[in-house]
Design a protein around this motif. Structure first.
Motif, PDB file in Angstrom:
ATOM      1  N   UNK A  27       0.753  -1.140   0.115  1.00  0.00           N
ATOM      2  CA  UNK A  27       0.175   0.138   0.054  1.00  0.00           C
ATOM      3  C   UNK A  27       0.954   1.271   0.009  1.00  0.00           C
ATOM      4  N   UNK A  28       2.027   1.140   0.755  1.00  0.00           N
ATOM      5  CA  UNK A  28       2.628   2.405   0.783  1.00  0.00           C
ATOM      6  C   UNK A  28       3.536   2.805  -0.478  1.00  0.00           C
ATOM      7  N   UNK A  29       3.959   1.444  -1.142  1.00  0.00           N
ATOM      8  CA  UNK A  29       4.490   1.534  -2.438  1.00  0.00           C
ATOM      9  C   UNK A  29       3.719   2.163  -3.478  1.00  0.00           C
ATOM     10  N   UNK A  30       2.448   1.898  -3.287  1.00  0.00           N
ATOM     11  CA  UNK A  30       1.586   2.356  -4.383  1.00  0.00           C
ATOM     12  C   UNK A  30       1.219   4.117  -4.045  1.00  0.00           C
ATOM     13  N   UNK A  33       4.576   6.087  -4.741  1.00  0.00           N
ATOM     14  CA  UNK A  33       5.135   6.149  -6.215  1.00  0.00           C
ATOM     15  C   UNK A  33       3.958   7.204  -6.974  1.00  0.00           C
ATOM     16  N   UNK A  34       2.788   6.975  -6.788  1.00  0.00           N
ATOM     17  CA  UNK A  34       1.794   7.825  -7.479  1.00  0.00           C
ATOM     18  C   UNK A  34       1.859   9.173  -7.006  1.00  0.00           C
ATOM     19  N   UNK A  35       1.583   9.307  -5.538  1.00  0.00           N
ATOM     20  CA  UNK A  35       1.458  10.714  -4.818  1.00  0.00           C
ATOM     21  C   UNK A  35       2.712  11.444  -4.831  1.00  0.00           C
ATOM     22  N   UNK A  36       3.635  10.863  -4.375  1.00  0.00           N
ATOM     23  CA  UNK A  36       4.924  11.698  -4.078  1.00  0.00           C
ATOM     24  C   UNK A  36       5.813  11.780  -5.083  1.00  0.00           C
ATOM     25  N   UNK A  37       5.949  10.849  -5.904  1.00  0.00           N
ATOM     26  CA  UNK A  37       7.048  10.566  -7.053  1.00  0.00           C
ATOM     27  C   UNK A  37       6.455  10.993  -8.332  1.00  0.00           C
ATOM     28  N   UNK A  41      -0.167   5.848 -12.791  1.00  0.00           N
ATOM     29  CA  UNK A  41      -0.962   4.740 -11.861  1.00  0.00           C
ATOM     30  C   UNK A  41      -0.590   3.424 -12.811  1.00  0.00           C
ATOM     31  N   UNK A  42      -0.788   3.817 -14.152  1.00  0.00           N
ATOM     32  CA  UNK A  42      -0.374   2.452 -15.113  1.00  0.00           C
ATOM     33  C   UNK A  42       0.644   1.758 -14.735  1.00  0.00           C
ATOM     34  N   UNK A  43       1.640   2.500 -14.612  1.00  0.00           N
ATOM     35  CA  UNK A  43       3.167   1.962 -14.513  1.00  0.00           C
ATOM     36  C   UNK A  43       3.177   1.147 -13.195  1.00  0.00           C
ATOM     37  N   UNK A  44       2.939   2.001 -12.020  1.00  0.00           N
ATOM     38  CA  UNK A  44       2.838   1.540 -10.776  1.00  0.00           C
ATOM     39  C   UNK A  44       2.070   0.023 -10.604  1.00  0.00           C
ATOM     40  N   UNK A  45       1.018   0.134 -11.099  1.00  0.00           N
ATOM     41  CA  UNK A  45      -0.043  -0.894 -10.948  1.00  0.00           C
ATOM     42  C   UNK A  45       0.133  -2.168 -11.957  1.00  0.00           C
TER      43      UNK A  45
END
Length: 88
Positions: A27-30, A33-37, A41-45
């Motif tokens: 959950x923290x990675x998601x 990666x999306x909010x702070x970096x 979302x497509x790349x992350x998920x």
């Protein structure tokens, strides 16, 4: 050669503790990666999350295999197979 058990006392509690820990990490990675970096979302998920999940799964299986080998070599019957398990 001793036939080591696959589970011992403490493995169930350790499993649930490890499950919650790994779930929070994913959950923290998601979120990070999306909010702070600012990663899409497509790349992350599609790429990062499956890779992280696979590495966590492989790491836990490898740890259990090492623990079982150690139990066979030393003759220990209460050696936990889960990294967060306790034999108390």
């Amino acid at each position: 050669m001793m036939n080591a058990r696959w589970f011992c006392r403490g493995d169930i509690d350790g499993f649930f503790g490890l499950f919650v820990d790994n779930l929070l990490q994913l959950m923290l990675i998601a979120v990070f990666c999306t909010q702070f970096c600012g990663m899409p979302g497509a790349l992350v998920y599609a790429k990062i999350m499956p890779g992280a999940a696979f590495s966590i799964l492989f790491g836990n299986i490898f740890y259990a295999w090492q623990a079982r080998k150690l139990a066979i070599r030393t003759g220990a019957t209460t050696l936990p197979r889960c990294p967060t398990a306790s034999t108390r």
